[in-house]
Design a protein around this motif. Structure first.
Motif, mmCIF file in Angstrom:
data_model
loop_
_atom_site.group_PDB
_atom_site.id
_atom_site.type_symbol
_atom_site.label_atom_id
_atom_site.label_comp_id
_atom_site.label_asym_id
_atom_site.label_seq_id
_atom_site.Cartn_x
_atom_site.Cartn_y
_atom_site.Cartn_z
ATOM 1 N N TYR A 59 -10.008 -23.126 6.712
ATOM 2 C CA TYR A 59 -11.206 -22.356 6.411
ATOM 3 C C TYR A 59 -10.943 -20.854 6.436
ATOM 4 C CZ TYR A 59 -13.759 -26.681 7.329
ATOM 5 O OH TYR A 59 -14.223 -27.981 7.288
ATOM 6 N N LEU A 60 -11.695 -20.148 5.619
ATOM 7 C CA LEU A 60 -11.766 -18.696 5.718
ATOM 8 C C LEU A 60 -12.384 -18.367 7.073
ATOM 9 C CD1 LEU A 60 -11.651 -15.931 4.135
ATOM 10 C CD2 LEU A 60 -14.016 -16.423 3.459
ATOM 11 N N ASP A 61 -11.862 -17.360 7.747
ATOM 12 C CA ASP A 61 -12.350 -17.064 9.094
ATOM 13 C C ASP A 61 -13.864 -16.857 9.150
ATOM 14 O OD1 ASP A 61 -9.475 -15.133 10.311
ATOM 15 O OD2 ASP A 61 -9.865 -17.294 10.224
ATOM 16 N N SER A 62 -14.400 -16.208 8.161
ATOM 17 C CA SER A 62 -15.826 -15.856 8.205
ATOM 18 C C SER A 62 -16.753 -17.058 8.026
ATOM 19 C CB SER A 62 -16.150 -14.798 7.153
ATOM 20 O OG SER A 62 -15.923 -15.298 5.852
ATOM 21 N N VAL A 63 -16.208 -18.210 7.633
ATOM 22 C CA VAL A 63 -17.065 -19.394 7.458
ATOM 23 C C VAL A 63 -16.783 -20.465 8.503
ATOM 24 C CG1 VAL A 63 -17.145 -18.937 4.976
ATOM 25 C CG2 VAL A 63 -15.591 -20.711 5.852
ATOM 26 N N LYS A 64 -15.793 -20.244 9.342
ATOM 27 C CA LYS A 64 -15.466 -21.232 10.375
ATOM 28 C C LYS A 64 -16.673 -21.452 11.280
ATOM 29 C CE LYS A 64 -10.471 -20.518 10.691
ATOM 30 N NZ LYS A 64 -9.360 -20.008 11.533
#
Length: 123
Positions: A59-64
Motif C-alpha cells: 500500500y501507499l503509505d497515505s492509504v494504509k
C-alpha cells in the motif's frame, strides 16, 4: 486481457467506496494486480497492489489502514475497499495487471490497464 473498473462516485469525507476491476480473461489470475490513481497535471500514482494469489499486498503509505485490496480469482475480479476517505483521495482510479505474478509500485511493470473510474471526495 481487458480490465473494466467501476464503483467510483461522489462521497463525503469520512465515507466509503468499493472499487471493482473485472478481467475479461483468466490470464489475469496468474498476474499481480494493482490500483493506481491520477489527478490532473500529476503522474499516475501507485495506491495498492496484490500478488497473483492474494498472499502479498502493498500500500501507499497515505492509504494504509484505510484502503484494503483483495481479489477473487474465481471471478477474475479485484477490489479496493476505501474507507475514511479524504478530499486528497480524489482522483481517477485505474486498475492494472502486472507483467509478473507480483505487484510493483512501478508504472512500467504493468501490461494491461482499465479505463479508470472517478472518485470524488467532498469536504
Amino acid at each position: 486481457v481487458q480490465l473494466q473498473a467501476c464503483g467510483g462516485g461522489l462521497v463525503q469525507a469520512g465515507g466509503s467506496l468499493r472499487l471493482s476491476c473485472a478481467a475479461s480473461k483468466r490470464t489475469s489470475s496468474n498476474n499481480g494486480m494493482a490500483w493506481f490513481r491520477q489527478t490532473p497535471g500529476k503522474e499516475r500514482e501507485f495506491v495498492a497492489g496484490i500478488s497473483w494469489n492474494g498472499a502479498s499486498t502493498t500500500y501507499l503509505d497515505s492509504v494504509k489502514g484505510r484502503f484494503t485490496i483483495s481479489r477473487d480469482r474465481a471471478k477474475d475480479t479485484m477490489y479496493l475497499q476505501m474507507s475514511s476517505l479524504k478530499p486528497e483521495d480524489t482522483a481517477v482510479y485505474y486498475c492494472a495487471a502486472s507483467r509478473t505474478s507480483f505487484s510493483s509500485t512501478v508504472y512500467s511493470q504493468y501490461k494491461y490497464w482499465g479505463q479508470g473510474t472517478q472518485v470524488t471526495v467532498s469536504s
